[in-house]
Motif scaffolding. Structure first.
Motif, PDB file in Angstrom:
ATOM      1  N   TYR A   1      46.869  36.845  42.582  1.00 21.75           N
ATOM      2  CA  TYR A   1      45.544  37.190  42.037  1.00 21.75           C
ATOM      3  C   TYR A   1      44.432  36.346  42.659  1.00 21.75           C
ATOM      4  CZ  TYR A   1      48.042  39.641  38.276  1.00 21.75           C
ATOM      5  OH  TYR A   1      48.846  40.479  37.549  1.00 21.75           O
ATOM      6  N   PHE A   2      44.763  35.612  43.747  1.00 20.78           N
ATOM      7  CA  PHE A   2      43.760  34.727  44.363  1.00 20.78           C
ATOM      8  C   PHE A   2      43.669  34.960  45.865  1.00 20.78           C
ATOM      9  CE2 PHE A   2      44.786  32.668  40.424  1.00 20.78           C
ATOM     10  CZ  PHE A   2      43.587  32.118  40.007  1.00 20.78           C
ATOM     11  N   ASP A   3      42.477  34.702  46.396  1.00 23.23           N
ATOM     12  CA  ASP A   3      42.262  34.700  47.849  1.00 23.23           C
ATOM     13  C   ASP A   3      42.041  33.273  48.317  1.00 23.23           C
ATOM     14  OD1 ASP A   3      42.321  37.475  48.409  1.00 23.23           O
ATOM     15  OD2 ASP A   3      40.321  37.673  47.508  1.00 23.23           O
TER      16      ASP A   3
ATOM     17  N   ALA B   1      39.351  33.912  42.503  1.00 22.22           N
ATOM     18  CA  ALA B   1      40.027  34.887  41.633  1.00 22.22           C
ATOM     19  C   ALA B   1      39.647  36.309  42.047  1.00 22.22           C
ATOM     20  CB  ALA B   1      39.640  34.630  40.178  1.00 22.22           C
ATOM     21  N   ARG B   2      40.666  37.166  42.207  1.00 30.50           N
ATOM     22  CA  ARG B   2      40.400  38.561  42.581  1.00 30.50           C
ATOM     23  C   ARG B   2      39.977  39.388  41.385  1.00 30.50           C
ATOM     24  NH1 ARG B   2      45.401  40.160  46.507  1.00 30.50           N
ATOM     25  NH2 ARG B   2      44.775  38.794  48.209  1.00 30.50           N
TER      26      ARG B   2
ATOM     27  N   ASN C   1      36.577  34.175  35.683  1.00 26.48           N
ATOM     28  CA  ASN C   1      35.887  35.431  35.971  1.00 26.48           C
ATOM     29  C   ASN C   1      36.302  35.927  37.342  1.00 26.48           C
ATOM     30  OD1 ASN C   1      34.365  35.383  33.591  1.00 26.48           O
ATOM     31  ND2 ASN C   1      32.977  33.875  34.534  1.00 26.48           N
ATOM     32  N   SER C   2      36.132  37.228  37.564  1.00 33.28           N
ATOM     33  CA  SER C   2      36.394  37.765  38.901  1.00 33.28           C
ATOM     34  C   SER C   2      35.439  37.075  39.889  1.00 33.28           C
ATOM     35  CB  SER C   2      36.146  39.277  38.882  1.00 33.28           C
ATOM     36  OG  SER C   2      36.275  39.778  40.167  1.00 33.28           O
ATOM     37  N   GLY C   3      35.971  36.566  40.995  1.00 31.13           N
ATOM     38  CA  GLY C   3      35.129  35.900  42.008  1.00 31.13           C
ATOM     39  C   GLY C   3      34.968  34.404  41.765  1.00 31.13           C
TER      40      GLY C   3
END
Ligand SMILES: C[S@@+](CC[C@H](N)C(=O)[O-])C[C@H]1O[C@@H](n2cnc3c(N)ncnc32)[C@H](O)[C@@H]1O
Length: 334
Positions: free
Chosen positions: A247-249, A267-268, A285-287
């Motif tokens: 779930y991560f980049d 976080a994706r 949060n996303s991002g």
């Protein structure tokens, strides 16, 4: 990180002492959770180095894009005579020794008859890395004693034996992983630990072309990506969290204002992470990013400043031809 026992691994000329239980698992849990609750979130880079993390870092050092290791190794491979160490007996203390592949290059240059008077003292948070490195080194240099310590060098250095003159080595620009306050505190602690006539060899990655630096932390094979995400597995084990690396980049970029590479995990999607150690949850949060590492790049001014912080005199600075990497050589005076 092994907190379970004060393992002392002993083979013929090799002894490894585990000092990690002295820190205490609770202190580690508290530090990690405080970082995850902070804004922005962060995890200390020392938690990269479980068995997998140490192996992945070794792989990174062999990548084409990762210029620091081969550049520093080239300087080290003809350095021994230039250090002009006069001694009857010497301890070589390496902080953050990892796979010990750099110190091997230095030891190879020491006349064989001197090796029985030398003790190599690696200190690393990864007991696995210490064990592999000690096994290989003792095969290569059977005359030399090895006394390793699994320890956090930010926490304590007082376990380092004092009875002989010491050459401290802090290679790989690991000093660049510290923020300026940490670097100052660490160098002050190291300077206080050093005695008159001790030396320090400090590896520093220098400010240079930004593309070259950014490529080194964004390799085409994705090894740095795996290394960065592995920290989540370490945190899962240490604090009973349920982070999912998928779930991560991986994010690594140069911050020009601070002369440093920053590594983050982004976080994706929005998620809630559970922490068994305290029964709490962490919301992302996303991002949103978790800051996992800085790798500061240095200038000649930093070399002088670090010597002042540690109370050491700069004896020499060894560079490669392009000035990519410096090994600063300091001495503790009277
Ligand atoms: C960037 S790697 C450098 C390894 C090796 N010196 C080199 O130049 O290739 C950092 C090393 O320091 C160790 N390390 C990181 N933080 C540490 C800490 N707080 N205390 C002890 N060792 C630590 C890691 O396990 C790893 O082996």
């Amino acid at each position: 990180m092994n907190f379970s026992d004060e393992t002392i691994v002993v083979q013929n000329k090799v002894e490894i002492v585990n000092c990690l239980p002295e820190i205490g698992k609770q202190a580690v849990v508290n530090e990690i959770i405080a970082g995850l609750k902070d804004s922005p979130k962060h995890i200390s880079p020392k938690y990269f180095y479980d068995e997998t993390g140490s192996r992945l870092f070794e792989e990174i050092t062999k990548l084409d894009e990762y210029y620091p290791t081969r550049t520093e190794k080239a300087i080290l491979s003809s350095l021994w005579d230039k250090l002009a160490l006069e001694f009857d007996a010497l301890n070589i203390v390496e902080l953050g020794s990892g796979d010990a592949s750099k110190i091997r290059l230095l030891i190879e240059q020491i006349p064989k008859y001197l090796l029985p008077q030398i003790t190599y003292i690696p200190i690393d948070i990864s007991i696995d890395a210490l064990e592999w490195a000690a096994q290989e080194l003792t095969l290569e240099f059977p005359e030399m004693d090895i006394q390793g310590f699994a320890a956090d060098f930010l926490f304590d250095l007082s376990m380092i034996p004092k009875e002989k003159k010491r050459l401290f080595c802090f290679l790989g620009s690991t000093i660049g992983n510290f923020n300026p306050d940490e670097a100052r505190r660490f160098l002050q602690m190291l300077g206080q630990e050093m005695q008159s006539g001790d030396f320090l060899l400090l590896g520093m990655d220098m400010v240079k072309n930004v593309d070259l630096i950014e490529k080194a932390y964004n390799d085409a094979q994705g090894v740095t990506d795996q290394f960065n995400k592995n920290i989540l597995h370490v945190v899962n084990r240490l604090v009973g969290a349920d982070f999912r690396h998928e779930y991560f980049d991986h994010l690594a970029f140069y911050n020009r204002n601070k002369n440093r590479i920053e590594m983050h995990l982004r976080a994706r999607k929005e998620m809630v992470v559970h922490l068994k150690a305290t029964g709490e949850t962490i919301r992302l949060n996303s991002g949103e990013t978790i800051h996992t590492e800085n790798s500061h790049k240095f200038t000649p001014n930093d070399i002088a400043k670090f010597g002042q912080w540690a109370g050491l005199q700069t004896k020499a600075v060894f560079n490669d031809r392009k000035g990519y990497f410096s090994l600063a050589y300091y001495e503790k005076g009277n």
